[in-house]
Design a protein around this motif. Structure first.
Motif, PDB file in Angstrom:
ATOM      1  N   PHE A 124      -9.772  12.850  -5.040  1.00 46.46           N
ATOM      2  CA  PHE A 124      -8.841  13.496  -6.066  1.00 46.46           C
ATOM      3  C   PHE A 124      -7.539  12.705  -6.269  1.00 46.46           C
ATOM      4  O   PHE A 124      -6.877  12.148  -5.344  1.00 46.46           O
ATOM      5  N   GLY A 125      -7.540  12.651  -7.417  1.00 47.32           N
ATOM      6  CA  GLY A 125      -6.212  11.800  -7.988  1.00 47.32           C
ATOM      7  C   GLY A 125      -6.556  10.446  -8.334  1.00 47.32           C
ATOM      8  O   GLY A 125      -5.813   9.817  -8.962  1.00 47.32           O
ATOM      9  N   GLY A 126      -7.372   9.970  -7.714  1.00 46.00           N
ATOM     10  CA  GLY A 126      -7.880   8.455  -7.998  1.00 46.00           C
ATOM     11  C   GLY A 126      -6.851   7.269  -7.511  1.00 46.00           C
ATOM     12  O   GLY A 126      -7.019   6.278  -7.810  1.00 46.00           O
ATOM     13  N   GLY A 127      -5.949   7.716  -6.744  1.00 40.51           N
ATOM     14  CA  GLY A 127      -5.042   6.929  -6.383  1.00 40.51           C
ATOM     15  C   GLY A 127      -5.300   6.356  -4.857  1.00 40.51           C
ATOM     16  O   GLY A 127      -6.372   6.757  -4.400  1.00 40.51           O
ATOM     17  N   PRO A 128      -4.524   5.525  -4.201  1.00 40.33           N
ATOM     18  CA  PRO A 128      -4.657   4.887  -2.810  1.00 40.33           C
ATOM     19  C   PRO A 128      -4.804   5.734  -1.873  1.00 40.33           C
ATOM     20  O   PRO A 128      -4.067   7.059  -1.926  1.00 40.33           O
ATOM     21  N   VAL A 129      -5.321   5.426  -0.782  1.00 35.55           N
ATOM     22  CA  VAL A 129      -5.324   6.462   0.359  1.00 35.55           C
ATOM     23  C   VAL A 129      -4.686   5.535   1.759  1.00 35.55           C
ATOM     24  O   VAL A 129      -4.875   4.544   1.912  1.00 35.55           O
ATOM     25  N   VAL A 130      -3.378   6.269   2.080  1.00 39.98           N
ATOM     26  CA  VAL A 130      -2.513   5.440   2.895  1.00 39.98           C
ATOM     27  C   VAL A 130      -2.358   6.343   3.926  1.00 39.98           C
ATOM     28  O   VAL A 130      -1.640   7.608   3.807  1.00 39.98           O
ATOM     29  N   GLY A 131      -2.446   6.084   5.489  1.00 40.94           N
ATOM     30  CA  GLY A 131      -1.901   6.940   6.375  1.00 40.94           C
ATOM     31  C   GLY A 131      -3.020   7.168   7.638  1.00 40.94           C
ATOM     32  O   GLY A 131      -3.852   6.381   7.763  1.00 40.94           O
TER      33      GLY A 131
END
Length: 385
Positions: A332-339
């Motif tokens: 969802f959103g197509g952005g990076p995944v961080v955390g």
């Protein structure tokens, strides 16, 4: 007494390198070990084959805060470690250009020159420029050589005790309580490397999704829906007596045979990148293949933009013909995944073309999440798995 933490980073691109760098400088590391696994070589993928463009304010709402942090960290790293000399850090001007070479009558020297400040881009064929606008100034955009930057961050982390293993991560072994106890990698020669581990950080760029499926339970792996999109590029060395200005150009070129193409032209050594394609992601960075027709198209575009500097002769040779896969997120959103992903597991991937720009900020906040339990330097709430 609990055993010291041992943090394994899987992936030696800009995010993995930045994470290792900031972990080894975090005061809470306190004797913990840092291991960086990379299956091919440091900066083998997009972190070694991009234009190294950096921007402070080109980011959407989800990454805006991280973008500002990372841009400031780039300047700080360059100041502390001689980045101008070591990895070519420099402020630049970014321009958007429309060029038209579709017919003999499309050239208009007077009209083209009116779109460019006199002398600023004297290496560009102004007669083909139909429109130009400023996208960023030296206060807001900069550039670094991506491979040299990534390699330098790894070297700086090694100086503080980080260990680098040239091996693909193959397995995560857990104790009877389900906690990570060991990470196993395998070299290209088949040698097994097993290191004690308490934490795993997945920073494998476009291979992060496949690696998560291999190493993690399905419910966790589904949260890292990341794959790759291939882009070709060439590096041209202009004649020694014809230096380039400090510009990054984002262009659309209308040519008779190919319609409209969009090469990206940053770097004083003329890095020229084309659009992405849908070629399937290969197993490793070493398996990436170059399509000759894509390279030929970039060479043609380069010569059109600057016949004097990119003539592709002995005095202006093509130094590299290459391709890489940008890590793209299908979530969802197509952005990076961080955390934080699950107990002992963290992720930093899916930055697309913004990996170099956002890399130091991502590494910084991951070091905080790992060692302090939460990100303090930037808001990553919209990027968490």
């Amino acid at each position: 007494m609990a055993a010291p933490r041992s943090i394994v980073i899987a992936g030696g691109g800009i995010v993995g390198a930045s994470t290792a760098y900031y972990l080894t400088r975090h005061p809470a590391l306190a004797g913990a070990a840092v291991h960086l696994f990379e299956g091919t070589e440091i900066a083998a993928g997009a972190s070694g084959k991009s234009g190294g463009f950096l921007a402070s304010d080109w980011h959407g709402p989800a990454t805006e805060n991280l973008g500002l942090l990372s841009y400031s960290l780039h300047a700080q790293l360059a100041s502390e470690h001689g980045g101008a000399e070591r990895w070519g850090y420099r402020p630049v001007t970014a321009l958007s250009l429309l060029a038209d070479t579709s017919s003999p009558t499309s050239k208009n020297p007077r009209k083209g020159a009116a779109h460019l400040k006199e002398g600023a881009l004297d290496w560009l064929d102004a007669s083909i420029v139909s429109a130009a606008s400023v996208l960023g100034t030296p206060d807001t955009v900069a550039q670094a050589h991506p491979r040299l930057l990534t390699q330098a961050l790894v070297e700086l982390a090694q100086e503080r005790g980080a260990q680098v293993h040239v091996a693909h991560v193959e397995e995560v072994r857990r104790d009877k309580n389900g906690s990570i106890k060991e990470v196993v990698g395998r070299t290209r020669d088949g040698e097994e490397i097993a290191v004690p581990a308490t934490d795993l950080v997945i920073t494998a760029g476009p291979w992060s999704g496949a690696l998560a499926q291999k190493l993690l339970p399905a419910k966790d792996a589904r949260k890292i829906a990341i794959t790759g999109s291939r882009a070709h590029s060439i590096v041209v060395r202009p004649p020694a007596d014809k230096p380039l200005s400090a510009h990054c150009l984002f262009t659309e070129v209308k040519i008779r045979k190919a319609g409209t193409v969009s090469p990206e032209v940053p770097d004083k050594s003329a890095y020229i990148c084309g659009p992405t394609d849908s070629s399937p992601l290969p197993p490793t960075a070493a398996d990436v293949r170059v399509v000759p027709s894509s390279i030929a198209s970039l060479k043609e575009q380069a010569a059109l933009l600057s016949p004097t500097h990119f003539a592709l002769t002995a005095s202006s040779p093509v130094e590299a013909e290459q391709a890489c896969y940008l890590p793209v997120s299908a979530g969802f959103g197509g952005g990076p995944v961080v955390g934080w992903l699950s107990e002992g597991v963290y992720v930093g991937a899916g930055h697309s073309c913004w990996g170099i720009s956002l890399g130091p900020g991502t590494g910084k906040v991951l070091s905080e999440v790992i060692l302090e339990g939460k990100a303090k330097s930037a808001d990553i709430s919209k990027l968490e798995p």
